[in-house]
Every structure is written in structure tokens, then in C-alpha cells.
Design a protein around this motif. Structure first.
Motif, PDB file in Angstrom:
ATOM      1  N   PRO A  58       8.871 -18.928 -33.738  1.00 52.57           N
ATOM      2  CA  PRO A  58       7.749 -19.228 -32.064  1.00 52.57           C
ATOM      3  C   PRO A  58       7.098 -18.828 -32.085  1.00 52.57           C
ATOM      4  CG  PRO A  58       9.766 -17.335 -31.930  1.00 52.57           C
ATOM      5  CD  PRO A  58      10.065 -18.255 -33.897  1.00 52.57           C
ATOM      6  N   ASP A  59       6.373 -17.097 -32.825  1.00 50.21           N
ATOM      7  CA  ASP A  59       5.465 -16.326 -31.764  1.00 50.21           C
ATOM      8  C   ASP A  59       4.295 -17.061 -32.788  1.00 50.21           C
ATOM      9  OD1 ASP A  59       6.694 -14.553 -30.393  1.00 50.21           O
ATOM     10  OD2 ASP A  59       6.784 -13.245 -30.991  1.00 50.21           O
ATOM     11  N   CYS A  60       4.001 -17.004 -33.827  1.00 54.50           N
ATOM     12  CA  CYS A  60       3.456 -17.394 -35.123  1.00 54.50           C
ATOM     13  C   CYS A  60       3.727 -18.464 -36.192  1.00 54.50           C
ATOM     14  CB  CYS A  60       2.811 -15.702 -35.997  1.00 54.50           C
ATOM     15  SG  CYS A  60       4.073 -16.008 -37.649  1.00 54.50           S
ATOM     16  N   PHE A  61       5.005 -19.182 -35.733  1.00 54.42           N
ATOM     17  CA  PHE A  61       4.741 -20.241 -36.623  1.00 54.42           C
ATOM     18  C   PHE A  61       4.864 -20.354 -38.274  1.00 54.42           C
ATOM     19  CE2 PHE A  61       2.783 -21.084 -32.331  1.00 54.42           C
ATOM     20  CZ  PHE A  61       4.049 -21.764 -32.227  1.00 54.42           C
ATOM     21  N   ARG A  70      12.875 -14.073 -35.363  1.00 53.11           N
ATOM     22  CA  ARG A  70      11.476 -14.086 -35.387  1.00 53.11           C
ATOM     23  C   ARG A  70      11.177 -14.323 -36.813  1.00 53.11           C
ATOM     24  NH1 ARG A  70      12.167 -12.509 -31.322  1.00 53.11           N
ATOM     25  NH2 ARG A  70       9.780 -13.561 -29.919  1.00 53.11           N
ATOM     26  N   CYS A  71       9.448 -14.471 -36.894  1.00 55.86           N
ATOM     27  CA  CYS A  71       9.776 -14.445 -38.556  1.00 55.86           C
ATOM     28  C   CYS A  71       9.875 -12.685 -39.470  1.00 55.86           C
ATOM     29  CB  CYS A  71       7.814 -14.757 -39.224  1.00 55.86           C
ATOM     30  SG  CYS A  71       7.080 -14.144 -38.647  1.00 55.86           S
ATOM     31  N   VAL A  72      10.552 -12.366 -40.516  1.00 52.37           N
ATOM     32  CA  VAL A  72      10.358 -11.130 -40.920  1.00 52.37           C
ATOM     33  C   VAL A  72       8.788 -10.427 -40.593  1.00 52.37           C
ATOM     34  CG1 VAL A  72      11.705 -10.692 -42.816  1.00 52.37           C
ATOM     35  CG2 VAL A  72       9.174 -12.141 -42.943  1.00 52.37           C
ATOM     36  N   ILE A  73       7.759 -10.648 -40.136  1.00 54.73           N
ATOM     37  CA  ILE A  73       6.140 -10.378 -40.026  1.00 54.73           C
ATOM     38  C   ILE A  73       6.685  -9.472 -38.830  1.00 54.73           C
ATOM     39  CG2 ILE A  73       4.148 -10.174 -39.844  1.00 54.73           C
ATOM     40  CD1 ILE A  73       3.915 -12.207 -43.028  1.00 54.73           C
ATOM     41  N   CYS A  74       6.484 -10.918 -38.114  1.00 51.78           N
ATOM     42  CA  CYS A  74       6.849 -10.741 -36.319  1.00 51.78           C
ATOM     43  C   CYS A  74       7.995  -9.468 -35.750  1.00 51.78           C
ATOM     44  CB  CYS A  74       7.210 -11.804 -35.751  1.00 51.78           C
ATOM     45  SG  CYS A  74       5.267 -13.182 -35.786  1.00 51.78           S
ATOM     46  N   ALA A  75       8.564  -9.484 -36.605  1.00 53.37           N
ATOM     47  CA  ALA A  75      10.001  -9.030 -36.133  1.00 53.37           C
ATOM     48  C   ALA A  75      10.132  -6.986 -36.966  1.00 53.37           C
ATOM     49  CB  ALA A  75      11.542  -9.391 -36.703  1.00 53.37           C
TER      50      ALA A  75
HETATM   51 ZN    ZN Z   1       6.745 -15.125 -36.863  1.00 61.81          ZN
END
Ligand code: ZN
Length: 201
Positions: A58-61, A70-75
């Protein structure tokens, strides 16, 4: 002429991009013949999980497992929250991550502007990017769209949209093969393009 299950499989393969009826038939019979190593089952399972098991962050798509928020990078709290690297596709994230140098966040547009194909800013995740930037924590946006006409047009459009914000807008250095995709660039080339990124003016 062919049994229904075989024909169904051929028809399904033939709907994939770049696969004609001949290749579709070849793939189908390959699967039929490789029954002993269970490839068909593995493929069937992977295809079922493909849709139910994945989602977009939901943050970076970027792509993520559907059981994540959220994805592993955003998390990852150790990632630099002040830099966002904007790419066209999730595979570009994977390519840049392989360089192991970039420690910021990403934003996946899911395409590039293309008047020919009728792709406008509203079709891309540009609004969402601007929303993220409006929060005021971002100090640099790296535009890492593909070195193609569409990628350049998208980069220029983003640069215009970002003018009003107090941040640095950089573009990957030249040296990536023109017309090529980021995801196919080798690691060293990508690394050089990233390290040599230049401020857009
Ligand atoms: Zn992300």
C-alpha cells in the motif's frame, strides 16, 4: 482432434504474450511427457498461489505476499526513509536490490507514460507518489525509469510535478543501453548508473 484437457492447456498457453499456437502445443506436450517429475502439479500450484498469495504494497506498490501488511523493503526500519527511487515495474526493484548498495525506499509506477498506448499519468501511481512526498520526510527522489522514450517522458513529467517540493530530484546516470529495460541491465551497469546519478534541472 485432441483430448479436451490438452486443447484447453494449449489454448491457455497461447493467450500468453509472445507464445503462438505452436509453442503453446510444444509446452503442453512437454508437460505431458515430464509427468514423472511432477512439473504440471508444481506449475498448477504456483499459478493458483500467484493471485491469492500476492498483493501490492500500500505504500510503494511493489509486490508482496498477501500475508504481509507492506512489502519487505517498506517494512524494514533500517531502510533510509528520506530517499525514494521511482521505477516502472516491480522487476526493476529486484534488479536494483541486487546491487546491494541502495538503502532507500522505492515507488513502483506500474508502467510509463505512453501517448501511443494511451497511458496517461492517471494510469500510473503518480498521485500516490506525490501523496508520499507531501508528508515532508523525503529529501531525494531518484528517477529510475527505463532508458527509453516512454521512460524519459515519464521522468520529465515527474520532475515537473516535483518542482514545488523542497527536495533533490536526480536521474540515473546515462550508460544504461537506450531502449533497454532496467531489469535486464547487469549489476555493474546499474551500480554505476545509481552512483553517478545527476540532479535534474
Ligand atoms: Zn513497499
Amino acid at each position: 482432434m485432441l483430448p479436451e484437457p490438452i486443447q484447453q492447456c494449449i489454448d491457455a498457453f497461447a493467450k500468453l504474450p509472445g507464445i503462438g499456437p505452436k509453442t503453446a502445443a510444444r509446452l503442453t506436450f512437454f508437460l505431458l511427457r515430464s509427468q514423472e517429475n511432477d512439473l504440471s502439479n508444481k506449475l498448477a500450484e504456483a499459478l493458483l498461489n500467484l493471485i491469492t498469495g500476492t498483493g501490492t504494497c500500500p505504500d510503494c506498490f511493489n509486490m508482496m505476499s498477501s500475508d504481509q501488511e507492506r512489502c519487505v523493503i517498506c517494512a524494514n526500519p533500517t531502510r533510509d526513509q528520506h530517499i525514494i527511487c521511482v521505477v516502472e515495474e516491480p522487476l526493476d526493484v529486484a534488479a536494483l536490490e541486487k546491487t546491494s548498495v541502495y538503502m532507500g525506499l522505492y515507488h513502483v509506477l506500474h508502467g510509463a507514460l505512453s501517448p501511443v498506448e494511451g497511458i496517461t499519468p492517471d494510469d500510473l501511481r503518480i498521485k500516490e507518489l506525490l501523496e508520499r512526498i507531501k508528508k515532508g520526510e523525503v529529501t531525494e527522489v531518484i528517477i529510475a525509469t527505463n532508458p527509453s522514450m516512454e521512460g524519459d517522458a515519464t521522468g520529465m513529467y515527474l520532475q515537473q510535478q516535483l518542482r514545488g517540493f523542497d527536495l533533490k530530484v536526480t536521474r540515473l546516470a546515462r550508460g544504461l543501453p537506450m531502449g533497454g529495460d532496467l531489469e535486464y541491465a547487469d549489476q555493474n551497469t546499474l551500480l554505476r548508473a545509481l552512483m553517478g546519478r545527476q540532479e535534474m534541472d
